[in-house]
Design a protein around this motif. Sequence first.
Motif, PDB file in Angstrom:
ATOM      1  N   ALA A   1       0.826  -1.206   0.000  1.00 41.63           N
ATOM      2  CA  ALA A   1       0.000   0.000   0.000  1.00 41.63           C
ATOM      3  C   ALA A   1       0.858   1.252   0.000  1.00 41.63           C
ATOM      4  CB  ALA A   1      -0.936  -0.008   1.212  1.00 41.63           C
ATOM      5  N   ARG A   2       1.969   1.222   0.722  1.00 40.47           N
ATOM      6  CA  ARG A   2       2.834   2.400   0.796  1.00 40.47           C
ATOM      7  C   ARG A   2       3.385   2.761  -0.582  1.00 40.47           C
ATOM      8  NH1 ARG A   2       8.217   4.026   1.544  1.00 40.47           N
ATOM      9  NH2 ARG A   2       8.451   5.769   3.006  1.00 40.47           N
TER      10      ARG A   2
ATOM     11  N   ILE B   1      -8.259   0.856  -3.278  1.00 41.09           N
ATOM     12  CA  ILE B   1      -8.656   0.728  -4.685  1.00 41.09           C
ATOM     13  C   ILE B   1     -10.175   0.682  -4.818  1.00 41.09           C
ATOM     14  CG2 ILE B   1      -8.598  -0.790  -6.704  1.00 41.09           C
ATOM     15  CD1 ILE B   1      -5.720  -1.467  -5.994  1.00 41.09           C
ATOM     16  N   LYS B   2     -10.845  -0.047  -3.934  1.00 42.56           N
ATOM     17  CA  LYS B   2     -12.316  -0.093  -3.991  1.00 42.56           C
ATOM     18  C   LYS B   2     -12.902   1.299  -3.784  1.00 42.56           C
ATOM     19  CE  LYS B   2     -16.407  -2.461  -2.185  1.00 42.56           C
ATOM     20  NZ  LYS B   2     -17.224  -1.237  -2.051  1.00 42.56           N
ATOM     21  N   SER B   3     -12.329   2.072  -2.883  1.00 48.18           N
ATOM     22  CA  SER B   3     -12.802   3.424  -2.655  1.00 48.18           C
ATOM     23  C   SER B   3     -12.643   4.288  -3.907  1.00 48.18           C
ATOM     24  CB  SER B   3     -12.040   4.058  -1.485  1.00 48.18           C
ATOM     25  OG  SER B   3     -12.415   5.403  -1.305  1.00 48.18           O
TER      26      SER B   3
ATOM     27  N   ASN C   1     -16.004   6.239 -13.550  1.00 45.96           N
ATOM     28  CA  ASN C   1     -15.770   6.454 -14.981  1.00 45.96           C
ATOM     29  C   ASN C   1     -14.299   6.371 -15.361  1.00 45.96           C
ATOM     30  OD1 ASN C   1     -18.492   6.852 -15.610  1.00 45.96           O
ATOM     31  ND2 ASN C   1     -18.388   9.043 -15.150  1.00 45.96           N
ATOM     32  N   ASN C   2     -13.409   6.631 -14.403  1.00 42.98           N
ATOM     33  CA  ASN C   2     -11.985   6.733 -14.716  1.00 42.98           C
ATOM     34  C   ASN C   2     -11.108   5.690 -14.036  1.00 42.98           C
ATOM     35  OD1 ASN C   2     -12.444   9.009 -16.326  1.00 42.98           O
ATOM     36  ND2 ASN C   2     -12.257  10.400 -14.591  1.00 42.98           N
ATOM     37  N   VAL C   3     -11.567   5.107 -12.945  1.00 40.42           N
ATOM     38  CA  VAL C   3     -10.764   4.127 -12.213  1.00 40.42           C
ATOM     39  C   VAL C   3     -11.395   2.757 -12.365  1.00 40.42           C
ATOM     40  CG1 VAL C   3      -9.796   3.459  -9.988  1.00 40.42           C
ATOM     41  CG2 VAL C   3     -10.042   5.894 -10.560  1.00 40.42           C
ATOM     42  N   HIS C   4     -10.594   1.798 -12.826  1.00 42.10           N
ATOM     43  CA  HIS C   4     -11.090   0.454 -13.102  1.00 42.10           C
ATOM     44  C   HIS C   4     -10.151  -0.577 -12.470  1.00 42.10           C
ATOM     45  CE1 HIS C   4     -13.655   2.396 -16.140  1.00 42.10           C
ATOM     46  NE2 HIS C   4     -12.575   3.096 -16.442  1.00 42.10           N
ATOM     47  N   ALA C   5     -10.718  -1.644 -11.954  1.00 42.81           N
ATOM     48  CA  ALA C   5      -9.929  -2.701 -11.332  1.00 42.81           C
ATOM     49  C   ALA C   5     -10.301  -4.042 -11.943  1.00 42.81           C
ATOM     50  CB  ALA C   5     -10.156  -2.732  -9.822  1.00 42.81           C
ATOM     51  N   LEU C   6      -9.296  -4.874 -12.142  1.00 44.10           N
ATOM     52  CA  LEU C   6      -9.473  -6.214 -12.704  1.00 44.10           C
ATOM     53  C   LEU C   6      -9.108  -7.272 -11.676  1.00 44.10           C
ATOM     54  CD1 LEU C   6      -7.764  -5.643 -16.186  1.00 44.10           C
ATOM     55  CD2 LEU C   6     -10.202  -5.432 -15.625  1.00 44.10           C
ATOM     56  N   ILE C   7      -9.618  -8.456 -11.841  1.00 41.31           N
ATOM     57  CA  ILE C   7      -9.255  -9.578 -10.987  1.00 41.31           C
ATOM     58  C   ILE C   7      -7.962 -10.216 -11.488  1.00 41.31           C
ATOM     59  CG2 ILE C   7     -10.676 -11.204 -12.332  1.00 41.31           C
ATOM     60  CD1 ILE C   7     -11.199 -12.727  -9.731  1.00 41.31           C
ATOM     61  N   GLY C   8      -7.144 -10.685 -10.557  1.00 38.41           N
ATOM     62  CA  GLY C   8      -5.956 -11.465 -10.885  1.00 38.41           C
ATOM     63  C   GLY C   8      -6.084 -12.867 -10.326  1.00 38.41           C
TER      64      GLY C   8
END
Length: 232
Positions: A12-13, A51-53, A60-67
């Motif tokens: 996180a840092r 990231i969820k926040s 519209n601009n921040v997207h996260a994918l599963i690994g």
Amino acid sequence: MKYFMTDIHGDARGMKLLLEHAKIDFSRDQIVFGGDMIDRGKESAEVIRFIKSLVDTYSNNVHALIGNHEEMMADYYRYDDKTWIHNGGCETIDSFNYSFVDESNRLAYIEWAYSLPMIFEDDQYVYTHAGLNLHEPLNMQSRDILWMAESDFYSIPRDSLLALTNNKPIVHGHTPVEIIYFDEVRLNCDMGSNTNSVEGESGLGLVNLTEMCVYVYMQGQKKIEKRKIVQI
């Protein structure tokens, strides 16, 4: 600006330092997180929470994918599959138990991570965690692509991949590299965060796709370097 960050693995840092260093404006810039947010590092709960926040606030601009590590985590909690424990899961369990005291809150984050899409596509690129299956339509890819070996992915002919993606290069992670190369079709952005599987010091990368450079947080030295992406 367009950015990509993948395989954070509980740092996180480093993640926050890179985002601040690049002066990303989440209300304007686009960023895709390419999966493997968790494991190995000690701050997996904070990585997922942060990231969820961002995704919730700037959808519209921040997207996260599963690994594949998020999939292993879900399989552990759903089916008691111990594969996760032997691949960095112990550190994540400790982080979750400390940060998410309420079990329902913890399970909500786990379900969120497992429900993330495998692919994101914009007007320039296709983003995924590890690779793509040439024999499946882009919108019907199997979960096997979360585990795809780099050697298999890079053995696919360039023209065949571009036909699959409508001529869009693929931005991905999963396999640690020391130098980021771009062959005009594939761009592997995993800099080996919290792992010893790369030569030299492990790091976390934030790729600026607009300027084709990468900011690397060197985890041992605790400093940030700017590097060019090598086009081949």
